[in-house]
Design a protein around this motif. Structure first.
Motif, PDB file in Angstrom:
ATOM      1  N   ARG A  21      -8.426   3.479  -8.658  1.00 42.38           N
ATOM      2  CA  ARG A  21      -8.465   4.363  -7.474  1.00 42.38           C
ATOM      3  C   ARG A  21      -7.158   4.227  -6.738  1.00 42.38           C
ATOM      4  NH1 ARG A  21      -9.863   0.581  -3.310  1.00 42.38           N
ATOM      5  NH2 ARG A  21     -10.644  -1.272  -4.356  1.00 42.38           N
ATOM      6  N   CYS A  22      -6.479   5.338  -6.579  1.00 44.49           N
ATOM      7  CA  CYS A  22      -5.233   5.310  -5.840  1.00 44.49           C
ATOM      8  C   CYS A  22      -5.580   5.132  -4.355  1.00 44.49           C
ATOM      9  CB  CYS A  22      -4.478   6.619  -6.061  1.00 44.49           C
ATOM     10  SG  CYS A  22      -2.958   6.679  -5.102  1.00 44.49           S
ATOM     11  N   PRO A  23      -4.990   4.136  -3.684  1.00 45.65           N
ATOM     12  CA  PRO A  23      -5.376   3.888  -2.292  1.00 45.65           C
ATOM     13  C   PRO A  23      -4.921   5.012  -1.351  1.00 45.65           C
ATOM     14  CG  PRO A  23      -3.574   2.444  -2.942  1.00 45.65           C
ATOM     15  CD  PRO A  23      -4.002   3.171  -4.176  1.00 45.65           C
ATOM     16  N   GLY A  75       1.889  11.352  -7.213  1.00 47.02           N
ATOM     17  CA  GLY A  75       2.884  10.651  -8.007  1.00 47.02           C
ATOM     18  C   GLY A  75       3.254   9.241  -7.563  1.00 47.02           C
ATOM     19  N   TRP A  76       2.496   8.652  -6.644  1.00 46.97           N
ATOM     20  CA  TRP A  76       2.789   7.261  -6.293  1.00 46.97           C
ATOM     21  C   TRP A  76       2.652   6.409  -7.551  1.00 46.97           C
ATOM     22  CZ3 TRP A  76       0.337   5.409  -1.012  1.00 46.97           C
ATOM     23  CH2 TRP A  76       0.702   6.310   0.000  1.00 46.97           C
ATOM     24  N   ARG A  77       3.520   5.415  -7.633  1.00 47.36           N
ATOM     25  CA  ARG A  77       3.446   4.533  -8.800  1.00 47.36           C
ATOM     26  C   ARG A  77       3.025   3.124  -8.400  1.00 47.36           C
ATOM     27  NH1 ARG A  77       8.870   5.902 -12.259  1.00 47.36           N
ATOM     28  NH2 ARG A  77       8.439   8.133 -12.442  1.00 47.36           N
ATOM     29  N   PHE A  78       2.280   2.500  -9.315  1.00 48.41           N
ATOM     30  CA  PHE A  78       1.819   1.122  -9.104  1.00 48.41           C
ATOM     31  C   PHE A  78       2.101   0.308 -10.355  1.00 48.41           C
ATOM     32  CE2 PHE A  78      -0.561   1.329  -5.119  1.00 48.41           C
ATOM     33  CZ  PHE A  78      -0.574   2.706  -4.913  1.00 48.41           C
ATOM     34  N   ASP A  79       2.481  -0.952 -10.148  1.00 47.64           N
ATOM     35  CA  ASP A  79       2.736  -1.819 -11.306  1.00 47.64           C
ATOM     36  C   ASP A  79       1.458  -2.575 -11.700  1.00 47.64           C
ATOM     37  OD1 ASP A  79       2.465  -3.955  -9.551  1.00 47.64           O
ATOM     38  OD2 ASP A  79       4.625  -4.358  -9.432  1.00 47.64           O
ATOM     39  N   GLY A  80       1.578  -3.414 -12.726  1.00 50.78           N
ATOM     40  CA  GLY A  80       0.416  -4.123 -13.254  1.00 50.78           C
ATOM     41  C   GLY A  80      -0.175  -5.126 -12.278  1.00 50.78           C
ATOM     42  N   GLY A 111      -0.684  -4.288  -9.257  1.00 48.28           N
ATOM     43  CA  GLY A 111      -1.358  -3.464  -8.255  1.00 48.28           C
ATOM     44  C   GLY A 111      -0.472  -3.125  -7.066  1.00 48.28           C
ATOM     45  N   GLN A 112       0.821  -3.377  -7.199  1.00 48.46           N
ATOM     46  CA  GLN A 112       1.772  -3.161  -6.103  1.00 48.46           C
ATOM     47  C   GLN A 112       2.334  -1.739  -6.190  1.00 48.46           C
ATOM     48  OE1 GLN A 112       2.858  -5.915  -3.934  1.00 48.46           O
ATOM     49  NE2 GLN A 112       3.582  -4.121  -2.772  1.00 48.46           N
ATOM     50  N   CYS A 113       2.370  -1.025  -5.056  1.00 50.30           N
ATOM     51  CA  CYS A 113       2.991   0.299  -5.028  1.00 50.30           C
ATOM     52  C   CYS A 113       4.504   0.129  -5.150  1.00 50.30           C
ATOM     53  CB  CYS A 113       2.641   1.011  -3.728  1.00 50.30           C
ATOM     54  SG  CYS A 113       3.360   2.659  -3.610  1.00 50.30           S
ATOM     55  N   PRO A 146       6.802   1.204   1.319  1.00 48.65           N
ATOM     56  CA  PRO A 146       5.879   0.325   2.058  1.00 48.65           C
ATOM     57  C   PRO A 146       5.118  -0.600   1.098  1.00 48.65           C
ATOM     58  CG  PRO A 146       5.567   2.652   2.641  1.00 48.65           C
ATOM     59  CD  PRO A 146       6.486   2.630   1.472  1.00 48.65           C
ATOM     60  N   ARG A 147       4.668  -1.736   1.585  1.00 46.47           N
ATOM     61  CA  ARG A 147       4.034  -2.714   0.701  1.00 46.47           C
ATOM     62  C   ARG A 147       2.527  -2.436   0.557  1.00 46.47           C
ATOM     63  NH1 ARG A 147       7.126  -6.395  -0.845  1.00 46.47           N
ATOM     64  NH2 ARG A 147       5.472  -7.866  -1.362  1.00 46.47           N
ATOM     65  N   TYR A 148       2.183  -1.376  -0.134  1.00 52.08           N
ATOM     66  CA  TYR A 148       0.775  -1.078  -0.390  1.00 52.08           C
ATOM     67  C   TYR A 148       0.346  -1.758  -1.682  1.00 52.08           C
ATOM     68  CZ  TYR A 148       1.828   2.780   2.820  1.00 52.08           C
ATOM     69  OH  TYR A 148       2.240   3.534   3.872  1.00 52.08           O
ATOM     70  N   ARG A 149      -0.913  -2.142  -1.695  1.00 49.91           N
ATOM     71  CA  ARG A 149      -1.403  -2.887  -2.848  1.00 49.91           C
ATOM     72  C   ARG A 149      -2.835  -2.529  -3.173  1.00 49.91           C
ATOM     73  NH1 ARG A 149       1.106  -7.688  -4.654  1.00 49.91           N
ATOM     74  NH2 ARG A 149      -0.202  -8.412  -6.370  1.00 49.91           N
TER      75      ARG A 149
END
Ligand code: FES
Ligand code: FE2
Length: 326
Positions: free
Chosen positions: A43-45, A67-72, A74-76, A87-90
């Motif tokens: 789920r994209c936050p 198109g927001w990207r997240f790494d493995g 869970g960090q945006c 921003p530091r979204y997770r």
């Protein structure tokens, strides 16, 4: 899944496209980045779009909505169109590892590698299967380990046409997180699968391990002839996910031939079990899930239930012995 690994996918089913899985009803997206596998909440936050409908770009998952990207972890890592620092979204991430042809995930921090199967890995022929069943982990595990349904559910395939039964001894033993039944005195079974695979049978072992592994071992006079290890977990309330390893000793060309023939036959047995479990589950539903009977041959049911609840199985302190006709 806490500090345990759970097998969720076959390696061969995870390619460039991200895959959605459910673990106890929680949607999780699994994707590859280089040599690694990753698992994060699906789920994209931002607006709750499903990552699994997106794509993997440079080892990161790209949300299909903005198109927001997240790494493995869970960090945006990027927000298209935004200038300046990200921003530091997770979002929640899970540990993920690839081993023996399957992807395992964990919500905890296991300090060992995943257990896969009990067969010595050298010189083995390995086949893998993935299946889903409308049922519960306890019911599927019991079904795999239950010898008494084979006469009926798998007539011809695992058993011959004859109705002759043989006296066998069953020893049920256990330990924390483990119960097993050892059958001795059973002659070679007369069904197709047995004809293909086995020489003499000296014993059969059925074993259940926390948190959902059901294993069968067929022993001949010279050691293990075949093992199947099924890793089960409750995917949703209705569905059990299972990844299975079929392992036999590699003894020349004939073992490959056997393995090639065995998998399709095994698939048929699996289909027969899936069907009977699904119909039984639906029927239980129709009747308002009344209590079921624990019969005199249901050696493992109580222990499997206890293990799934995280309790010590009775067989750990009270090993049991039975004589039955199989
Ligand atoms: S919902 Fe995922 S980027 Fe907007
Ligand atoms: Fe079966």
């Amino acid at each position: 899944m806490q500090d345990h690994w759970v097998a969720v996918l076959l390696s061969s089913d995870l390619k460039a496209k991200p895959q959605k899985i459910f673990w106890k009803g929680i949607p999780i997206v699994v994707f590859r980045s280089g040599q690694n596998v990753n698992a994060i909440a699906d789920r994209c936050p931002h607006r709750m779009a499903e990552f699994s409908k997106g794509r993997v770009v440079q080892g990161e998952i790209e949300c299909p909505y903005h198109g927001w990207r997240f790494d493995g972890a869970g960090q945006c890592t990027s927000i298209p169109g935004h200038l300046g620092e990200t921003p530091r979204y997770r979002i929640q991430s899970y540990k993920a590892i690839e081993q023996d042809g399957a992807i395992f995930i964990s919500a905890g921090t296991p300090d060992t590698l995943p257990y896969v199967h009990g067969f010595p890995t050298l010189k083995a022929v390995v086949r893998r299967v993935h299946s889903t069943t409308h049922s519960t982990v306890v019911d599927v595990a019991e079904n795999i380990l239950d010898a008494t349904h084979t006469h009926f559910t798998h007539k011809r395939l695992l058993r011959g046409l004859g109705t002759k039964r043989h006296r066998v001894s069953v020893e049920v033993t256990g330990a924390a997180g483990r119960v097993e039944a050892c059958y001795t005195g059973e002659p070679k079974q007369e069904g197709l699968v047995s004809k293909l695979l086995e020489g003499g049978r000296s014993k059969t072992v059925g074993r259940f391990l926390y948190p959902g592994i059901a294993e069968l071992e067929y022993w001949g006079p010279d050691g293990i002839v075949l093992t199947t290890s099924f890793h089960l977990y409750q995917s949703t309330d209705e569905i059990v996910n299972g990844i299975g390893w079929l392992v036999g000793p590699k003894t020349g060309l004939s073992s490959w031939l056997k393995a090639a023939l065995f998998k399709p036959l095994f698939r048929i047995a699996l289909e027969q079990d899936r069907r009977v479990l699904k119909l039984a589950q639906e029927n239980a539903q129709v009747h308002g899930r009344p209590d079921i009977i624990k019969g005199p041959l249901d050696f493992l049911r109580g222990d499997i239930e206890a293990i799934m609840k995280g309790e010590r199985p009775d067989a750990a302190d009270n090993p049991r012995h039975y004589q039955i006709e199989l």
